[in-house]
Design a protein around this motif. Structure first.
Motif, PDB file in Angstrom:
ATOM      1  N   VAL A  24     -66.127 -33.280  41.740  1.00 59.41           N
ATOM      2  CA  VAL A  24     -64.907 -34.422  42.149  1.00 59.41           C
ATOM      3  C   VAL A  24     -63.704 -33.443  42.865  1.00 59.41           C
ATOM      4  CG1 VAL A  24     -63.300 -36.028  41.299  1.00 59.41           C
ATOM      5  CG2 VAL A  24     -65.726 -36.015  40.581  1.00 59.41           C
ATOM      6  N   SER A  25     -63.726 -32.500  42.232  1.00 62.33           N
ATOM      7  CA  SER A  25     -62.439 -31.596  42.426  1.00 62.33           C
ATOM      8  C   SER A  25     -62.841 -30.303  43.701  1.00 62.33           C
ATOM      9  CB  SER A  25     -61.944 -30.768  41.220  1.00 62.33           C
ATOM     10  OG  SER A  25     -62.964 -29.850  40.863  1.00 62.33           O
ATOM     11  N   LEU A  26     -63.890 -30.437  44.332  1.00 62.98           N
ATOM     12  CA  LEU A  26     -64.065 -29.538  45.431  1.00 62.98           C
ATOM     13  C   LEU A  26     -63.485 -29.802  46.409  1.00 62.98           C
ATOM     14  CD1 LEU A  26     -68.119 -28.694  44.927  1.00 62.98           C
ATOM     15  CD2 LEU A  26     -66.144 -27.328  44.750  1.00 62.98           C
ATOM     16  N   ARG A  27     -62.240 -29.628  46.650  1.00 62.11           N
ATOM     17  CA  ARG A  27     -61.311 -30.007  47.790  1.00 62.11           C
ATOM     18  C   ARG A  27     -59.989 -28.998  47.779  1.00 62.11           C
ATOM     19  NH1 ARG A  27     -58.680 -35.553  45.943  1.00 62.11           N
ATOM     20  NH2 ARG A  27     -58.378 -34.801  43.750  1.00 62.11           N
ATOM     21  N   ALA A  28     -59.465 -28.742  48.831  1.00 65.73           N
ATOM     22  CA  ALA A  28     -58.624 -27.978  49.135  1.00 65.73           C
ATOM     23  C   ALA A  28     -57.092 -28.465  48.773  1.00 65.73           C
ATOM     24  CB  ALA A  28     -58.507 -27.015  50.349  1.00 65.73           C
ATOM     25  N   GLU A  29     -57.052 -29.906  48.936  1.00 69.48           N
ATOM     26  CA  GLU A  29     -55.847 -30.695  48.801  1.00 69.48           C
ATOM     27  C   GLU A  29     -56.035 -31.312  47.621  1.00 69.48           C
ATOM     28  OE1 GLU A  29     -53.105 -29.901  50.617  1.00 69.48           O
ATOM     29  OE2 GLU A  29     -54.208 -28.766  52.215  1.00 69.48           O
ATOM     30  N   PRO A  30     -54.778 -31.521  47.026  1.00 68.74           N
ATOM     31  CA  PRO A  30     -53.398 -31.148  47.091  1.00 68.74           C
ATOM     32  C   PRO A  30     -53.275 -29.468  46.643  1.00 68.74           C
ATOM     33  CG  PRO A  30     -53.489 -32.318  45.005  1.00 68.74           C
ATOM     34  CD  PRO A  30     -54.621 -32.576  45.712  1.00 68.74           C
ATOM     35  N   ARG A  31     -52.368 -28.731  47.314  1.00 73.03           N
ATOM     36  CA  ARG A  31     -52.118 -27.311  47.024  1.00 73.03           C
ATOM     37  C   ARG A  31     -50.968 -27.178  46.046  1.00 73.03           C
ATOM     38  NH1 ARG A  31     -54.558 -23.461  49.991  1.00 73.03           N
ATOM     39  NH2 ARG A  31     -56.008 -24.136  51.592  1.00 73.03           N
ATOM     40  N   LEU A  32     -51.277 -26.493  45.256  1.00 76.03           N
ATOM     41  CA  LEU A  32     -50.158 -26.198  44.068  1.00 76.03           C
ATOM     42  C   LEU A  32     -49.750 -24.618  44.354  1.00 76.03           C
ATOM     43  CD1 LEU A  32     -48.365 -27.188  41.754  1.00 76.03           C
ATOM     44  CD2 LEU A  32     -50.209 -26.410  40.245  1.00 76.03           C
TER      45      LEU A  32
END
Length: 82
Positions: A24-32
């Protein structure tokens, strides 16, 4: 206290399942702070899991009535020599 046992099991389950949601979290956005979501999401689970494990331990202790895990519930009589 069944509620304390249930609460401790829920804490353990959340601490176990949360980091496994990597697909589910394999993404680049949102960036922190420039970090892609996947990295800060996984690192966020380190203190969260530690807190959940502490809560689970305290709830288990409450369910046992505050006794240490190896404390017997009844005392055996001791022989007195006189």
């Amino acid at each position: 206290m069944p509620a304390a046992r249930t609460g401790s099991r829920i804490c353990l389950l959340v601490a176990f399942v949360g980091p496994l949601l990597a697909p589910v979290s394999l993404r680049a956005e949102p960036r922190l702070l420039g970090w892609p979501f996947f990295y800060w999401y996984q690192l966020l689970w380190v203190p969260l899991a530690a807190g959940l494990l502490i809560c689970a331990g305290l709830l288990r202790r409450r369910a046992r009535g505050g006794r240490a895990p190896d404390t017997p519930t009844t005392r055996r009589p001791t022989a007195r020599t006189g």
